[in-house]
Motif scaffolding. Structure first.
Motif, PDB file in Angstrom:
ATOM      1  N   LEU A 167       3.375   6.254   7.109  1.00 42.03           N
ATOM      2  CA  LEU A 167       3.466   7.944   6.784  1.00 42.03           C
ATOM      3  C   LEU A 167       4.788   8.573   6.868  1.00 42.03           C
ATOM      4  CD1 LEU A 167       0.998   9.969   9.467  1.00 42.03           C
ATOM      5  CD2 LEU A 167       0.684   9.558   7.123  1.00 42.03           C
ATOM      6  N   GLU A 168       5.838   7.256   7.511  1.00 38.94           N
ATOM      7  CA  GLU A 168       7.027   7.770   7.783  1.00 38.94           C
ATOM      8  C   GLU A 168       7.652   7.836   5.638  1.00 38.94           C
ATOM      9  OE1 GLU A 168       8.445   4.347   9.091  1.00 38.94           O
ATOM     10  OE2 GLU A 168       7.781   4.264  11.292  1.00 38.94           O
ATOM     11  N   ARG A 169       7.397   7.521   4.936  1.00 36.93           N
ATOM     12  CA  ARG A 169       7.856   7.743   4.506  1.00 36.93           C
ATOM     13  C   ARG A 169       8.000   8.732   3.089  1.00 36.93           C
ATOM     14  NH1 ARG A 169       9.447   1.909   1.392  1.00 36.93           N
ATOM     15  NH2 ARG A 169       7.285   1.568   1.914  1.00 36.93           N
ATOM     16  N   LEU A 170       5.880   8.847   3.589  1.00 38.57           N
ATOM     17  CA  LEU A 170       5.921  10.538   2.603  1.00 38.57           C
ATOM     18  C   LEU A 170       6.091  11.683   3.001  1.00 38.57           C
ATOM     19  CD1 LEU A 170       1.513   9.403   2.848  1.00 38.57           C
ATOM     20  CD2 LEU A 170       3.214   9.035   0.677  1.00 38.57           C
ATOM     21  N   ALA A 216       4.635  18.483   8.723  1.00 33.85           N
ATOM     22  CA  ALA A 216       4.305  17.006   9.974  1.00 33.85           C
ATOM     23  C   ALA A 216       4.798  16.419  10.864  1.00 33.85           C
ATOM     24  CB  ALA A 216       5.825  17.124   8.377  1.00 33.85           C
ATOM     25  N   SER A 217       6.186  18.481  11.496  1.00 36.60           N
ATOM     26  CA  SER A 217       6.573  17.832  13.254  1.00 36.60           C
ATOM     27  C   SER A 217       5.411  17.029  14.050  1.00 36.60           C
ATOM     28  CB  SER A 217       7.194  19.048  13.184  1.00 36.60           C
ATOM     29  OG  SER A 217       6.460  20.226  13.293  1.00 36.60           O
ATOM     30  N   LEU A 218       4.017  17.483  13.380  1.00 37.91           N
ATOM     31  CA  LEU A 218       2.782  17.986  14.611  1.00 37.91           C
ATOM     32  C   LEU A 218       2.430  15.878  13.921  1.00 37.91           C
ATOM     33  CD1 LEU A 218       0.505  18.862  16.352  1.00 37.91           C
ATOM     34  CD2 LEU A 218      -0.644  19.381  13.744  1.00 37.91           C
ATOM     35  N   ILE A 219       2.978  15.105  13.280  1.00 40.87           N
ATOM     36  CA  ILE A 219       2.283  13.872  13.912  1.00 40.87           C
ATOM     37  C   ILE A 219       3.362  13.354  14.757  1.00 40.87           C
ATOM     38  CG2 ILE A 219       2.966  11.860  12.700  1.00 40.87           C
ATOM     39  CD1 ILE A 219       2.188  13.152  10.003  1.00 40.87           C
ATOM     40  N   ASP A 220       4.973  13.925  15.146  1.00 42.44           N
ATOM     41  CA  ASP A 220       5.797  13.031  15.831  1.00 42.44           C
ATOM     42  C   ASP A 220       5.225  13.018  16.810  1.00 42.44           C
ATOM     43  OD1 ASP A 220       7.671  12.316  13.592  1.00 42.44           O
ATOM     44  OD2 ASP A 220       8.748  13.813  13.804  1.00 42.44           O
ATOM     45  N   ASP A 221       4.595  15.267  17.376  1.00 42.19           N
ATOM     46  CA  ASP A 221       4.626  15.289  18.047  1.00 42.19           C
ATOM     47  C   ASP A 221       2.947  14.333  19.158  1.00 42.19           C
ATOM     48  OD1 ASP A 221       1.663  17.088  19.565  1.00 42.19           O
ATOM     49  OD2 ASP A 221       3.875  18.194  20.924  1.00 42.19           O
ATOM     50  N   ILE A 222       2.308  14.642  18.192  1.00 43.52           N
ATOM     51  CA  ILE A 222       1.439  13.081  18.719  1.00 43.52           C
ATOM     52  C   ILE A 222       1.660  11.811  19.087  1.00 43.52           C
ATOM     53  CG2 ILE A 222      -0.727  12.056  17.524  1.00 43.52           C
ATOM     54  CD1 ILE A 222      -1.822  14.980  15.439  1.00 43.52           C
ATOM     55  N   VAL A 250       0.514  -1.281   0.119  1.00 43.48           N
ATOM     56  CA  VAL A 250      -0.264   0.107  -0.221  1.00 43.48           C
ATOM     57  C   VAL A 250       0.773   1.197   0.000  1.00 43.48           C
ATOM     58  CG1 VAL A 250      -1.006   1.549   1.346  1.00 43.48           C
ATOM     59  CG2 VAL A 250      -1.594  -0.783   0.849  1.00 43.48           C
ATOM     60  N   SER A 251       2.115   1.201   0.797  1.00 43.15           N
ATOM     61  CA  SER A 251       3.360   2.580   0.900  1.00 43.15           C
ATOM     62  C   SER A 251       4.071   2.650  -0.397  1.00 43.15           C
ATOM     63  CB  SER A 251       4.201   2.581   1.815  1.00 43.15           C
ATOM     64  OG  SER A 251       3.503   2.002   3.474  1.00 43.15           O
ATOM     65  N   ARG A 252       3.643   1.575  -0.971  1.00 44.32           N
ATOM     66  CA  ARG A 252       4.803   1.669  -2.735  1.00 44.32           C
ATOM     67  C   ARG A 252       2.852   2.418  -3.387  1.00 44.32           C
ATOM     68  NH1 ARG A 252       6.600  -3.304  -2.376  1.00 44.32           N
ATOM     69  NH2 ARG A 252       5.259  -3.978  -4.247  1.00 44.32           N
ATOM     70  N   GLY A 253       1.744   1.931  -3.753  1.00 44.80           N
ATOM     71  CA  GLY A 253       1.225   2.255  -3.904  1.00 44.80           C
ATOM     72  C   GLY A 253       1.047   3.963  -3.914  1.00 44.80           C
ATOM     73  N   ILE A 254       1.152   4.836  -3.083  1.00 49.24           N
ATOM     74  CA  ILE A 254       0.981   6.160  -1.972  1.00 49.24           C
ATOM     75  C   ILE A 254       1.674   6.682  -2.858  1.00 49.24           C
ATOM     76  CG2 ILE A 254       0.725   7.288  -0.483  1.00 49.24           C
ATOM     77  CD1 ILE A 254      -0.680   4.832   1.137  1.00 49.24           C
ATOM     78  N   GLU A 255       3.643   6.417  -3.118  1.00 49.84           N
ATOM     79  CA  GLU A 255       4.636   6.693  -3.465  1.00 49.84           C
ATOM     80  C   GLU A 255       4.237   7.249  -5.006  1.00 49.84           C
ATOM     81  OE1 GLU A 255       8.811   5.346  -0.905  1.00 49.84           O
ATOM     82  OE2 GLU A 255       7.491   4.237  -0.426  1.00 49.84           O
ATOM     83  N   ALA A 256       4.119   5.942  -5.700  1.00 46.01           N
ATOM     84  CA  ALA A 256       3.690   5.648  -6.665  1.00 46.01           C
ATOM     85  C   ALA A 256       2.597   7.456  -7.274  1.00 46.01           C
ATOM     86  CB  ALA A 256       3.324   4.907  -7.711  1.00 46.01           C
ATOM     87  N   TYR A 257       2.105   7.294  -6.973  1.00 46.90           N
ATOM     88  CA  TYR A 257       0.766   8.102  -7.586  1.00 46.90           C
ATOM     89  C   TYR A 257       1.270   9.111  -6.623  1.00 46.90           C
ATOM     90  CZ  TYR A 257      -3.277  11.776  -6.364  1.00 46.90           C
ATOM     91  OH  TYR A 257      -4.314  12.244  -6.171  1.00 46.90           O
ATOM     92  N   ARG A 258       2.379   9.366  -5.585  1.00 51.74           N
ATOM     93  CA  ARG A 258       3.154  10.578  -5.713  1.00 51.74           C
ATOM     94  C   ARG A 258       3.557  11.038  -6.532  1.00 51.74           C
ATOM     95  NH1 ARG A 258       0.774  14.283  -5.182  1.00 51.74           N
ATOM     96  NH2 ARG A 258       1.937  15.432  -3.707  1.00 51.74           N
TER      97      ARG A 258
END
Length: 261
Positions: free
Chosen positions: A213-216, A235-241, A188-196
């Motif tokens: 989200l790590e590779r996005l 994006a840093s808000l993700i790490d905070d959460i 799934v991650s590969r699919g998302i990366e390919a779309y981007r």
């Protein structure tokens, strides 16, 4: 009605919505520009999936206030099929099974409905085969009925196949990573990366699992609590959460409610 005053691809303006007996979204505002990746996070039951379905036009939910502008057009009252043809894609948290409809025929039909994606049968077979290889997906799946008898991971692969085939302007992925094992999550991650990488579209990820989200390259993070978009950040808000959870956002909503806001 067109709206050319706004630069965003998607503009959710002061949207309130819910079912017949329950208000779920309260004055939500969200802007997404082409090429951006947005993440929508929040505790379970916050209304995240509802927002995705409201943007898609799911008739289960009724909009009681606000507007949705997509690509310069007011789509607040548009039917789901018109939104889809305009370039909005929603990946379901739990894709439904459709007995009697072969996956290949389904993909061919929805592609032919999009003038910019029309191709002859040979080129279509070639394109679908390329995407299957990209997703490590057995092409024998294409002859089976849509989602019937597929595992959760296989259903999510089919969602990624549709995403890469349709190349939407806006992809809303609703908990696409939910319940996946490591191998399926990687696909799934590969699919998302390919779309981007291959499309200039925008991506709205609805999730509470930060692994996917790590590779996005995330542009904006949004937090929803009790149907309210209560925070926006980088994006840093993700790490905070990830470290601290949603407690401070939930407390802020509770305090505002006590103050009558």
């Amino acid at each position: 009605m067109s709206d050319t005053t706004h630069g965003a691809l998607l503009s959710v303006r002061n949207i309130s919505a819910g079912t017949e007996d329950k208000q779920i979204l309260h004055h939500a505002n969200l802007e997404v520009t082409s090429g951006e990746t947005h993440v929508l996070m929040g505790p379970n039951g916050a209304g995240k999936s509802t927002l995705g379905h409201v943007i898609m036009g799911d008739p289960t939910y009724k909009i009681t206030d606000g507007q949705i502008i997509f690509d310069g057009i007011d789509i607040t009252e548009q039917a789901v099929n018109k939104r889809s043809l305009a370039g909005i894609f929603l990946s379901y948290q739990a894709p439904v099974e459709v007995p009697g409809v072969p996956l290949y025929s389904f993909l061919r039909t929805i592609t032919q409905m999009r003038p910019e994606l029309k191709m002859n049968a040979r080129k279509f077979r070639q394109r679908v085969g390329e995407i299957c290889d990209q997703l490590s997906m057995d092409q024998s799946f294409l002859t089976r009925e849509l989602n019937v008898g597929f595992s959760g991971g296989e259903k999510k692969k089919i969602e990624m196949l549709q995403l890469l085939l349709l190349r939407p302007k806006l992809a809303i992925l609703d908990e696409t990573d939910s319940g996946l094992d490591v191998d399926a999550l990687s696909v799934v991650s590969r699919g998302i990366e390919a779309y981007r990488e291959d499309c200039d579209g925008a991506l709205l990820m609805i999730t509470h699992n930060t692994r996917i989200l790590e590779r996005l390259d995330v542009n904006h993070t949004h937090v929803m609590v009790k149907g309210r978009l209560v925070a926006d950040g980088p994006a840093s808000l993700i790490d905070d959460i990830d470290r601290n959870g949603f407690e401070r956002f939930e407390n802020a909503v509770a305090t505002a409610a006590e103050d009558g806001e």
